[in-house]
Write a protein that holds these residues in place. Structure first.
Motif, mmCIF file in Angstrom:
data_model
loop_
_atom_site.group_PDB
_atom_site.id
_atom_site.type_symbol
_atom_site.label_atom_id
_atom_site.label_comp_id
_atom_site.label_asym_id
_atom_site.label_seq_id
_atom_site.Cartn_x
_atom_site.Cartn_y
_atom_site.Cartn_z
ATOM 1 N N ARG A 173 -3.882 -1.703 -13.704
ATOM 2 C CA ARG A 173 -5.049 -1.712 -14.581
ATOM 3 C C ARG A 173 -5.951 -0.561 -14.124
ATOM 4 O O ARG A 173 -6.318 -0.489 -12.959
ATOM 5 C CB ARG A 173 -5.794 -3.037 -14.497
ATOM 6 C CG ARG A 173 -6.994 -3.109 -15.438
ATOM 7 C CD ARG A 173 -7.717 -4.455 -15.375
ATOM 8 N NE ARG A 173 -6.804 -5.577 -15.546
ATOM 9 C CZ ARG A 173 -6.531 -6.476 -14.589
ATOM 10 N NH1 ARG A 173 -7.073 -6.376 -13.403
ATOM 11 N NH2 ARG A 173 -5.705 -7.469 -14.825
ATOM 12 N N ASN A 174 -6.282 0.330 -15.062
ATOM 13 C CA ASN A 174 -7.100 1.499 -14.741
ATOM 14 C C ASN A 174 -8.479 1.417 -15.376
ATOM 15 O O ASN A 174 -8.610 1.123 -16.565
ATOM 16 C CB ASN A 174 -6.432 2.782 -15.250
ATOM 17 C CG ASN A 174 -5.554 3.425 -14.222
ATOM 18 O OD1 ASN A 174 -4.853 2.734 -13.499
ATOM 19 N ND2 ASN A 174 -5.568 4.740 -14.171
ATOM 20 N N TYR A 175 -9.479 1.737 -14.566
ATOM 21 C CA TYR A 175 -10.856 1.903 -15.005
ATOM 22 C C TYR A 175 -11.164 3.385 -14.772
ATOM 23 O O TYR A 175 -11.465 3.793 -13.651
ATOM 24 C CB TYR A 175 -11.794 1.032 -14.164
ATOM 25 C CG TYR A 175 -11.481 -0.453 -14.225
ATOM 26 C CD1 TYR A 175 -12.155 -1.278 -15.109
ATOM 27 C CD2 TYR A 175 -10.509 -1.010 -13.394
ATOM 28 C CE1 TYR A 175 -11.879 -2.646 -15.152
ATOM 29 C CE2 TYR A 175 -10.229 -2.374 -13.441
ATOM 30 C CZ TYR A 175 -10.916 -3.181 -14.318
ATOM 31 O OH TYR A 175 -10.646 -4.527 -14.365
ATOM 32 N N CYS B 146 -10.756 3.597 -10.695
ATOM 33 C CA CYS B 146 -10.384 2.437 -9.901
ATOM 34 C C CYS B 146 -9.086 1.926 -10.504
ATOM 35 O O CYS B 146 -9.001 1.699 -11.716
ATOM 36 C CB CYS B 146 -11.466 1.364 -9.954
ATOM 37 S SG CYS B 146 -11.021 -0.103 -8.992
ATOM 38 N N MET B 147 -8.058 1.810 -9.692
ATOM 39 C CA MET B 147 -6.748 1.332 -10.131
ATOM 40 C C MET B 147 -6.437 0.035 -9.392
ATOM 41 O O MET B 147 -6.552 -0.022 -8.172
ATOM 42 C CB MET B 147 -5.659 2.369 -9.824
ATOM 43 C CG MET B 147 -5.859 3.691 -10.544
ATOM 44 S SD MET B 147 -4.664 4.961 -10.044
ATOM 45 C CE MET B 147 -5.440 5.589 -8.540
ATOM 46 N N VAL B 148 -6.041 -0.973 -10.145
ATOM 47 C CA VAL B 148 -5.697 -2.270 -9.563
ATOM 48 C C VAL B 148 -4.214 -2.505 -9.831
ATOM 49 O O VAL B 148 -3.780 -2.504 -10.983
ATOM 50 C CB VAL B 148 -6.547 -3.407 -10.173
ATOM 51 C CG1 VAL B 148 -6.182 -4.739 -9.537
ATOM 52 C CG2 VAL B 148 -8.035 -3.107 -10.011
ATOM 53 N N PHE B 149 -3.453 -2.672 -8.765
ATOM 54 C CA PHE B 149 -2.003 -2.844 -8.854
ATOM 55 C C PHE B 149 -1.600 -4.244 -8.409
ATOM 56 O O PHE B 149 -2.189 -4.783 -7.472
ATOM 57 C CB PHE B 149 -1.288 -1.848 -7.928
ATOM 58 C CG PHE B 149 -1.470 -0.414 -8.305
ATOM 59 C CD1 PHE B 149 -0.585 0.220 -9.162
ATOM 60 C CD2 PHE B 149 -2.528 0.323 -7.785
ATOM 61 C CE1 PHE B 149 -0.741 1.549 -9.508
ATOM 62 C CE2 PHE B 149 -2.696 1.663 -8.122
ATOM 63 C CZ PHE B 149 -1.803 2.274 -8.984
ATOM 64 N N GLU B 150 -0.576 -4.774 -9.059
ATOM 65 C CA GLU B 150 0.078 -6.010 -8.629
ATOM 66 C C GLU B 150 1.511 -5.648 -8.270
ATOM 67 O O GLU B 150 2.202 -4.979 -9.052
ATOM 68 C CB GLU B 150 0.088 -7.057 -9.737
ATOM 69 C CG GLU B 150 -1.256 -7.694 -10.000
ATOM 70 C CD GLU B 150 -1.725 -8.628 -8.891
ATOM 71 O OE1 GLU B 150 -0.872 -9.187 -8.172
ATOM 72 O OE2 GLU B 150 -2.945 -8.787 -8.760
ATOM 73 N N VAL B 151 1.956 -6.086 -7.109
ATOM 74 C CA VAL B 151 3.303 -5.809 -6.624
ATOM 75 C C VAL B 151 4.044 -7.136 -6.495
ATOM 76 O O VAL B 151 3.486 -8.117 -5.986
ATOM 77 C CB VAL B 151 3.248 -5.085 -5.254
ATOM 78 C CG1 VAL B 151 4.636 -4.904 -4.681
ATOM 79 C CG2 VAL B 151 2.511 -3.747 -5.382
ATOM 80 N N ALA C 1 -6.188 -3.893 0.179
ATOM 81 C CA ALA C 1 -5.021 -4.705 -0.147
ATOM 82 C C ALA C 1 -5.282 -6.150 0.239
ATOM 83 O O ALA C 1 -5.869 -6.434 1.287
ATOM 84 C CB ALA C 1 -3.792 -4.191 0.584
ATOM 85 N N SER C 2 -4.838 -7.031 -0.635
ATOM 86 C CA SER C 2 -4.888 -8.457 -0.371
ATOM 87 C C SER C 2 -3.576 -9.033 -0.891
ATOM 88 O O SER C 2 -3.371 -9.134 -2.102
ATOM 89 C CB SER C 2 -6.075 -9.103 -1.100
ATOM 90 O OG SER C 2 -6.066 -10.498 -0.878
ATOM 91 N N GLY C 3 -2.681 -9.321 0.041
ATOM 92 C CA GLY C 3 -1.359 -9.791 -0.359
ATOM 93 C C GLY C 3 -0.644 -8.718 -1.163
ATOM 94 O O GLY C 3 -0.477 -7.596 -0.701
ATOM 95 N N GLU C 4 -0.278 -9.061 -2.388
ATOM 96 C CA GLU C 4 0.452 -8.123 -3.234
ATOM 97 C C GLU C 4 -0.451 -7.414 -4.237
ATOM 98 O O GLU C 4 0.034 -6.776 -5.154
ATOM 99 C CB GLU C 4 1.590 -8.857 -3.942
ATOM 100 C CG GLU C 4 2.631 -9.344 -2.939
ATOM 101 C CD GLU C 4 3.836 -9.959 -3.600
ATOM 102 O OE1 GLU C 4 3.664 -10.708 -4.580
ATOM 103 O OE2 GLU C 4 4.942 -9.687 -3.133
ATOM 104 N N ARG C 5 -1.753 -7.508 -4.070
ATOM 105 C CA ARG C 5 -2.711 -6.788 -4.910
ATOM 106 C C ARG C 5 -3.283 -5.628 -4.105
ATOM 107 O O ARG C 5 -3.700 -5.793 -2.968
ATOM 108 C CB ARG C 5 -3.834 -7.707 -5.364
ATOM 109 C CG ARG C 5 -4.902 -6.949 -6.174
ATOM 110 C CD ARG C 5 -5.868 -7.876 -6.797
ATOM 111 N NE ARG C 5 -5.184 -8.410 -7.978
ATOM 112 C CZ ARG C 5 -5.788 -9.113 -8.911
ATOM 113 N NH1 ARG C 5 -7.057 -9.407 -8.800
ATOM 114 N NH2 ARG C 5 -5.122 -9.541 -9.961
ATOM 115 N N VAL D 110 0.840 -1.204 0.000
ATOM 116 C CA VAL D 110 0.000 0.000 0.000
ATOM 117 C C VAL D 110 0.874 1.253 0.000
ATOM 118 O O VAL D 110 0.640 2.179 -0.779
ATOM 119 C CB VAL D 110 -0.976 0.004 1.205
ATOM 120 C CG1 VAL D 110 -1.692 1.353 1.328
ATOM 121 C CG2 VAL D 110 -1.989 -1.125 1.070
ATOM 122 N N ALA D 111 1.903 1.283 0.830
ATOM 123 C CA ALA D 111 2.799 2.454 0.875
ATOM 124 C C ALA D 111 3.508 2.637 -0.472
ATOM 125 O O ALA D 111 3.687 3.768 -0.941
ATOM 126 C CB ALA D 111 3.814 2.293 2.006
#
Length: 135
Positions: free
Chosen positions: A124-126, A110-115, A77-81, A5-6
């Motif tokens: 991924r942006n909506y 809405c932005m979805v990130f994978e770390v 946040a869920s794990g690395e998402r 998240v940070a």
């Protein structure tokens, strides 16, 4: 272990400031940015890190926007998402549609990130833009 998240928040703040030098090290070399179809990019598209950084540098020239803000809402946040809801506001240098120069373009995002391994590997942006009409 990196706080996903940070990391995402730091990245959003770098983008908000048009700071490609601050954003680049937060992204993996294989980074993929997917933008779903919207009013600005009707067919959507996928860009790699180099294209993203080039676009951010062009934005930093402030020929279209004099500034921008991300008003962050929920962050999940869920794990690395990491999923971020935000309101984006861009201060226009030139007119867009019926929005005048000096006006503000607004999108709800809405932005979805994978770390992975301390770097962002996917975004991924909506993006849902408000009408380009003067208020």
């Amino acid at each position: 272990m990196i706080d996903a998240v940070a990391l995402v928040q730091a990245y959003i703040r770098a983008v908000e400031a048009f700071d490609a030098e601050a954003a680049a090290p937060l992204l993996a070399e294989e980074m993929q940015f997917e933008e779903l179809p919207n009013r600005i990019r009707p067919k959507g598209g996928v860009d790699g890190k180099a294209a993203m950084m080039a676009a951010l540098r062009r934005s930093g020239e402030r020929k279209l926007l004099s500034g921008q803000r991300y008003v962050l809402g929920d962050i999940i946040a869920s794990g690395e998402r990491v999923v971020v809801e935000a309101r984006w506001e861009g201060d226009l240098v030139v007119p867009v549609g019926a929005l005048p120069a000096g006006g503000t373009m607004v999108a709800h995002i809405c932005m979805v990130f994978e770390v992975q391994q301390g770097r962002i590997v996917q975004q991924r942006n909506y993006d849902c833009y408000e009408p380009f009409e003067a208020v």
